[in-house]
Scaffold this motif. Structure first.
Motif, PDB file in Angstrom:
ATOM      1  N   ALA A  81      -7.010  -4.077   8.169  1.00 52.37           N
ATOM      2  CA  ALA A  81      -6.609  -4.688   6.901  1.00 52.37           C
ATOM      3  C   ALA A  81      -5.665  -3.767   6.137  1.00 52.37           C
ATOM      4  CB  ALA A  81      -7.863  -4.972   6.072  1.00 52.37           C
ATOM      5  N   THR A  82      -5.960  -2.466   6.144  1.00 46.20           N
ATOM      6  CA  THR A  82      -5.087  -1.523   5.437  1.00 46.20           C
ATOM      7  C   THR A  82      -3.696  -1.538   6.052  1.00 46.20           C
ATOM      8  OG1 THR A  82      -7.052  -0.167   5.126  1.00 46.20           O
ATOM      9  CG2 THR A  82      -4.946   0.848   4.702  1.00 46.20           C
ATOM     10  N   HIS A  83      -3.659  -1.605   7.411  1.00 48.55           N
ATOM     11  CA  HIS A  83      -2.343  -1.636   8.065  1.00 48.55           C
ATOM     12  C   HIS A  83      -1.586  -2.896   7.681  1.00 48.55           C
ATOM     13  CE1 HIS A  83       0.770  -1.547  11.094  1.00 48.55           C
ATOM     14  NE2 HIS A  83       0.393  -2.755  11.471  1.00 48.55           N
ATOM     15  N   ALA A  84      -2.296  -4.030   7.634  1.00 40.29           N
ATOM     16  CA  ALA A  84      -1.619  -5.291   7.319  1.00 40.29           C
ATOM     17  C   ALA A  84      -1.034  -5.239   5.914  1.00 40.29           C
ATOM     18  CB  ALA A  84      -2.618  -6.440   7.438  1.00 40.29           C
ATOM     19  N   ILE A  85      -1.800  -4.685   4.961  1.00 39.06           N
ATOM     20  CA  ILE A  85      -1.295  -4.648   3.579  1.00 39.06           C
ATOM     21  C   ILE A  85      -0.084  -3.735   3.496  1.00 39.06           C
ATOM     22  CG2 ILE A  85      -1.872  -4.033   1.223  1.00 39.06           C
ATOM     23  CD1 ILE A  85      -4.714  -4.525   1.745  1.00 39.06           C
ATOM     24  N   SER A  86      -0.167  -2.564   4.134  1.00 38.45           N
ATOM     25  CA  SER A  86       0.958  -1.616   3.959  1.00 38.45           C
ATOM     26  C   SER A  86       2.196  -2.150   4.677  1.00 38.45           C
ATOM     27  CB  SER A  86       0.565  -0.259   4.529  1.00 38.45           C
ATOM     28  OG  SER A  86       0.093  -0.407   5.839  1.00 38.45           O
ATOM     29  N   ARG A  87       2.002  -2.884   5.806  1.00 41.13           N
ATOM     30  CA  ARG A  87       3.168  -3.460   6.486  1.00 41.13           C
ATOM     31  C   ARG A  87       3.798  -4.518   5.600  1.00 41.13           C
ATOM     32  NH1 ARG A  87       4.379  -7.107  10.797  1.00 41.13           N
ATOM     33  NH2 ARG A  87       2.375  -8.125  10.448  1.00 41.13           N
ATOM     34  N   ALA A  88       2.938  -5.349   4.972  1.00 39.47           N
ATOM     35  CA  ALA A  88       3.483  -6.389   4.087  1.00 39.47           C
ATOM     36  C   ALA A  88       4.220  -5.759   2.912  1.00 39.47           C
ATOM     37  CB  ALA A  88       2.333  -7.264   3.585  1.00 39.47           C
ATOM     38  N   ALA A  89       3.646  -4.665   2.366  1.00 37.18           N
ATOM     39  CA  ALA A  89       4.312  -4.023   1.228  1.00 37.18           C
ATOM     40  C   ALA A  89       5.642  -3.426   1.662  1.00 37.18           C
ATOM     41  CB  ALA A  89       3.405  -2.937   0.660  1.00 37.18           C
ATOM     42  N   MET A  90       5.648  -2.778   2.846  1.00 28.16           N
ATOM     43  CA  MET A  90       6.903  -2.165   3.296  1.00 28.16           C
ATOM     44  C   MET A  90       7.962  -3.235   3.524  1.00 28.16           C
ATOM     45  SD  MET A  90       8.502   0.556   4.008  1.00 28.16           S
ATOM     46  CE  MET A  90       7.437   1.943   4.344  1.00 28.16           C
ATOM     47  N   LYS A  91       7.534  -4.379   4.078  1.00 23.86           N
ATOM     48  CA  LYS A  91       8.507  -5.443   4.373  1.00 23.86           C
ATOM     49  C   LYS A  91       9.068  -6.045   3.103  1.00 23.86           C
ATOM     50  CE  LYS A  91       7.952  -7.470   8.930  1.00 23.86           C
ATOM     51  NZ  LYS A  91       7.295  -8.516   9.709  1.00 23.86           N
ATOM     52  N   SER A  92       8.228  -6.154   2.063  1.00 16.27           N
ATOM     53  CA  SER A  92       8.747  -6.815   0.861  1.00 16.27           C
ATOM     54  C   SER A  92       9.337  -5.794  -0.092  1.00 16.27           C
ATOM     55  CB  SER A  92       7.627  -7.577   0.173  1.00 16.27           C
ATOM     56  OG  SER A  92       6.784  -6.629  -0.426  1.00 16.27           O
ATOM     57  N   GLY A  93       9.623  -4.577   0.408  1.00 23.33           N
ATOM     58  CA  GLY A  93      10.500  -3.714  -0.365  1.00 23.33           C
ATOM     59  C   GLY A  93       9.828  -2.767  -1.314  1.00 23.33           C
ATOM     60  N   VAL A  94       8.557  -2.441  -1.115  1.00 26.06           N
ATOM     61  CA  VAL A  94       7.931  -1.431  -1.986  1.00 26.06           C
ATOM     62  C   VAL A  94       8.308  -0.075  -1.425  1.00 26.06           C
ATOM     63  CG1 VAL A  94       5.765  -0.525  -2.849  1.00 26.06           C
ATOM     64  CG2 VAL A  94       6.024  -2.966  -2.477  1.00 26.06           C
ATOM     65  N   THR A  95       9.074   0.713  -2.218  1.00 25.92           N
ATOM     66  CA  THR A  95       9.562   1.999  -1.675  1.00 25.92           C
ATOM     67  C   THR A  95       8.501   3.079  -1.892  1.00 25.92           C
ATOM     68  OG1 THR A  95      10.495   2.473  -3.822  1.00 25.92           O
ATOM     69  CG2 THR A  95      11.935   1.421  -2.208  1.00 25.92           C
ATOM     70  N   PRO A  96       8.317   3.956  -0.892  1.00 30.58           N
ATOM     71  CA  PRO A  96       7.346   5.036  -1.067  1.00 30.58           C
ATOM     72  C   PRO A  96       7.770   5.988  -2.176  1.00 30.58           C
ATOM     73  CG  PRO A  96       7.993   4.810   1.234  1.00 30.58           C
ATOM     74  CD  PRO A  96       8.918   3.971   0.441  1.00 30.58           C
ATOM     75  N   TRP A  97       6.794   6.691  -2.711  1.00 29.81           N
ATOM     76  CA  TRP A  97       6.985   7.646  -3.798  1.00 29.81           C
ATOM     77  C   TRP A  97       7.660   8.884  -3.247  1.00 29.81           C
ATOM     78  CZ3 TRP A  97       4.543  12.400  -5.093  1.00 29.81           C
ATOM     79  CH2 TRP A  97       4.652  12.765  -6.438  1.00 29.81           C
ATOM     80  N   THR A  98       8.715   9.399  -3.878  1.00 28.18           N
ATOM     81  CA  THR A  98       9.410  10.583  -3.339  1.00 28.18           C
ATOM     82  C   THR A  98       9.383  11.697  -4.374  1.00 28.18           C
ATOM     83  OG1 THR A  98      11.408   9.737  -4.309  1.00 28.18           O
ATOM     84  CG2 THR A  98      11.011   9.156  -2.002  1.00 28.18           C
ATOM     85  N   LYS A  99       9.959  12.833  -3.952  1.00 33.56           N
ATOM     86  CA  LYS A  99       9.950  14.000  -4.837  1.00 33.56           C
ATOM     87  C   LYS A  99      10.745  13.711  -6.104  1.00 33.56           C
ATOM     88  CE  LYS A  99      10.014  17.909  -2.618  1.00 33.56           C
ATOM     89  NZ  LYS A  99       8.655  18.454  -2.907  1.00 33.56           N
ATOM     90  N   GLU A 100      11.843  12.906  -5.962  1.00 34.47           N
ATOM     91  CA  GLU A 100      12.640  12.626  -7.184  1.00 34.47           C
ATOM     92  C   GLU A 100      11.784  11.887  -8.206  1.00 34.47           C
ATOM     93  OE1 GLU A 100      13.714  11.824  -4.163  1.00 34.47           O
ATOM     94  OE2 GLU A 100      14.976  13.622  -3.947  1.00 34.47           O
ATOM     95  N   ASP A 101      10.901  10.935  -7.688  1.00 34.99           N
ATOM     96  CA  ASP A 101      10.080  10.201  -8.657  1.00 34.99           C
ATOM     97  C   ASP A 101       9.168  11.156  -9.408  1.00 34.99           C
ATOM     98  OD1 ASP A 101      11.309   8.107  -7.561  1.00 34.99           O
ATOM     99  OD2 ASP A 101       9.651   7.518  -6.251  1.00 34.99           O
ATOM    100  N   ALA A 102       8.792  12.271  -8.729  1.00 39.56           N
ATOM    101  CA  ALA A 102       7.861  13.196  -9.387  1.00 39.56           C
ATOM    102  C   ALA A 102       8.508  13.801 -10.625  1.00 39.56           C
ATOM    103  CB  ALA A 102       7.466  14.294  -8.418  1.00 39.56           C
ATOM    104  N   THR A 103       9.810  14.149 -10.471  1.00 43.81           N
ATOM    105  CA  THR A 103      10.451  14.837 -11.606  1.00 43.81           C
ATOM    106  C   THR A 103      10.806  13.860 -12.717  1.00 43.81           C
ATOM    107  OG1 THR A 103      12.504  14.435 -10.470  1.00 43.81           O
ATOM    108  CG2 THR A 103      11.441  16.576 -10.106  1.00 43.81           C
TER     109      THR A 103
END
Lengths: 104, 86
Positions: A81-103
């Motif tokens: 289930a976790t894999h299915a949710i993260s695949r769906a999120a990645m496909k619909s354009g949720v970008t992972p958190w990066t170092k720039e977002d931290a600053t």
């Protein structure tokens, strides 16, 4: 308070601990994927520990067998289930958190 | 031993309330699905503990088995639906 009760107390308190850490991860982490990372693994281990603890408490019977079946099923189902949710999120354009977002 | 089960049950209920914060205020729909999935696994354990407290073990084990299956299928269905939504 025979041996099995003490064992089940240990497993149940371990399960509660991992539930608490998974919940803390779900609230405190900055990004969707990190939150899913926390709950995916934390909840799987916590459910497994709690179910095995309850299986010890139930003693050797049919209900203990059913609890072990639920534990094995949850061990397989939760990551799927976790894999299915993260695949769906990645496909619909949720970008992972990066170092720039931290600053930011 | 029964009092310990009460403690674990109330602890899990408190954790469910804490997870509901992410479920209500979660920035996106995906955070809410993760919160609902987390609540689902917790209620599975609460159901089993209720079974042991009220000495109706056989009934509650079947209920929690069905609940585990439904929670899994529901999370998959939500993920599959949201994937096509874009």
């Amino acid at each position: 308070m025979n041996f099995w009760h003490v064992l089940s107390i240990l497993f149940l308190s371990g399960g509660l601990f991992f539930f608490a850490t998974a919940t803390l991860g779900l609230l405190r982490f900055p990004d969707f994927y990190t939150r899913l990372h926390a709950t995916g693994k934390g909840d799987t281990l916590a459910v497994f520990l709690c179910l095995i603890g309850l299986a010890f408490y139930a003693g050797f019977s049919l209900s203990c067998l059913k609890i072990i079946f639920i534990a094995v099923f949850m061990f397989l189902a939760q990551p799927t289930a976790t894999h299915a949710i993260s695949r769906a999120a990645m496909k619909s354009g949720v970008t992972p958190w990066t170092k720039e977002d931290a600053t930011k | 031993m029964i009092d310990f089960l009460y403690g674990i049950g109330f602890g899990l209920c408190f954790l469910v309330l804490v997870v509901l914060y992410r479920g209500i205020f979660g920035p996106g729909v995906y955070n809410r699905i993760a919160a609902v999935s987390a609540v689902g696994t917790k209620t599975l354990i609460i159901l089993l503990i209720m079974g042991f407290i009220y000495n109706r073990v056989d009934m509650f084990i079947d209920i929690s088995m069905v609940y585990a299956l439904l929670n899994f299928v529901g999370t998959l269905a939500a993920a599959k639906y949201l994937e096509m939504e874009k």
